[in-house]
Design an enzyme around this catalytic site. Structure first.
Site, short mmCIF file in Angstrom:
data_model
loop_
_atom_site.label_atom_id
_atom_site.label_comp_id
_atom_site.label_asym_id
_atom_site.label_seq_id
_atom_site.Cartn_x
_atom_site.Cartn_y
_atom_site.Cartn_z
N ASN A 9 0.83 -1.06 0.09
CA ASN A 9 -0.03 0.16 -0.11
C ASN A 9 0.76 1.17 -0.09
OD1 ASN A 9 -1.91 1.90 0.51
ND2 ASN A 9 -2.41 1.48 2.60
N LYS A 11 0.04 4.10 -0.31
CA LYS A 11 -0.42 5.52 0.29
C LYS A 11 -0.16 6.65 -0.49
CE LYS A 11 -0.27 3.32 4.62
NZ LYS A 11 -0.30 3.54 6.03
N HIS A 96 -9.72 1.38 4.54
CA HIS A 96 -8.26 1.41 5.53
C HIS A 96 -8.53 2.46 6.65
CE1 HIS A 96 -4.32 2.68 6.32
NE2 HIS A 96 -3.81 1.65 5.76
N GLU A 98 -6.82 4.91 7.57
CA GLU A 98 -6.64 6.26 7.52
C GLU A 98 -7.91 7.03 6.72
OE1 GLU A 98 -2.97 5.70 5.31
OE2 GLU A 98 -1.94 5.02 7.33
N GLU A 168 -5.90 -4.86 10.25
CA GLU A 168 -4.64 -3.64 10.95
C GLU A 168 -5.14 -3.08 11.95
OE1 GLU A 168 -2.63 -2.52 6.93
OE2 GLU A 168 -4.23 -1.54 7.20
N GLY A 174 2.41 2.30 10.92
CA GLY A 174 3.07 3.26 10.88
C GLY A 174 3.79 3.73 12.06
N SER A 214 2.91 -2.14 10.47
CA SER A 214 4.61 -2.39 10.79
C SER A 214 5.14 -3.35 10.37
CB SER A 214 4.94 -1.55 12.29
OG SER A 214 4.39 -0.48 12.58
#
Ligand code: PGA
Length: 256
Positions: A9, A11, A96, A98, A168, A174, A214
């Site tokens: 991904n 991003k 996701h 985010e 996730e 991250g 991560s």
């Protein structure tokens, strides 16, 4: 047996020319293998050049990071499933964290996106995961179950054949603080049992459940060694061709 799936991904990283250069580099580091499926999910603007760099019948598939649920219309800034298909996408990431946290996506819209993807023959990768507060309050399972209920409501066994779930944990994304293999396995097992209860054991057994948060070449070995973890959704470590190639190779050599 479920084929492992590694998804990169990207991003909001890599322009069209950077995408092409990255893929040329990556392809030199990897050997095609039927033992693992690999997907790259660049930003919309780099999909075309990424597709060209991969070539027409590449063993690495193209995925998008988001889509709109309507086929077309007055939705400024949005992109539809058929637009992604025409660029050669086979997968699309949906929901996701985010998108949920920064762009207000809710389970109802995620479900509409999943249906739009399936209607166009795109394989959705649906992201679920608890926040740190939810984990600390012992609400991991209920948070994930709510997201699964919302995102998968009304899908048939046939629909689910091409669906992938990515677990996730938000606190692991991250942060450099991946879930332990044990923590991931526990949630993966509860996701599979949710599928078994909501649909049936055949559907649950066939479904790929990825871990994301991560993932690095260092921890991928342990995570992917578990039969409960069918692959990884990789963010930061997928931006470097060496580290992404190492993660792919781990998947390719797992479960001989
Ligand atoms: P990360 O991101 O690997 O950088 O934690 C994973 C993701 O957001 O999918």
């Amino acid at each position: 047996m479920r084929t492992p799936l590694i998804v990169g991904n990207w991003k909001m990283n890599k322009t069209a020319s950077e995408a092409a250069a990255f893929i040329r580099d990556l392809l030199e580091r990897l050997t095609p293998s039927p033992k693992a499926d690999v997907v790259l999910a660049p930003p919309f603007t780099s999909l075309e050049s990424a597709g060209k760099a991969l070539g027409p019948s590449s063993w690495i598939s193209l995925g998008a990071q988001n889509l709109h649920w309507d086929p077309q219309g007055s939705f400024t800034g949005e992109v539809s499933a058929s637009m992604l298909r025409e660029l050669g996408c086979r997968y699309v990431i949906v929901g996701h964290s985010e998108r949920r946290l920064l762009f207000g996506e809710r389970d109802e819209t995620i479900q509409k996106k999943v249906r739009a993807a399936l209607a166009q023959g795109l394989a959705p990768i649906i992201c679920v995961g608890e926040s740190l507060a939810e984990r600390e309050a012992d609400k991991t399972k209920s948070a994930v179950t709510t997201q699964l209920n919302g995102g998968l409501a009304g899908l048939t066994q046939q629909d689910l054949v091409t669906v992938t779930i990515a677990y996730e944990p938000v606190w692991a994304i991250g942060t450099g603080r991946a879930a332990t293999t044990e923590q991931a396995v526990a949630v993966h097992r509860s996701i599979r049992s949710f599928m078994e209860t909501g649909w049936n054991s055949t559907t649950a057994a066939a479904m790929r459940i990825l871990y994301g948060g991560s993932v690095t070449p260092q921890n991928a070995e342990s995570l992917l060694a578990s039969e409960a973890i069918d692959g990884a959704l990789v963010g930061g470590a997928c931006l470097n061709p060496d580290s992404f190639a190492r993660i792919v190779r781990i998947a390719q050599t797992r479960r001989a």
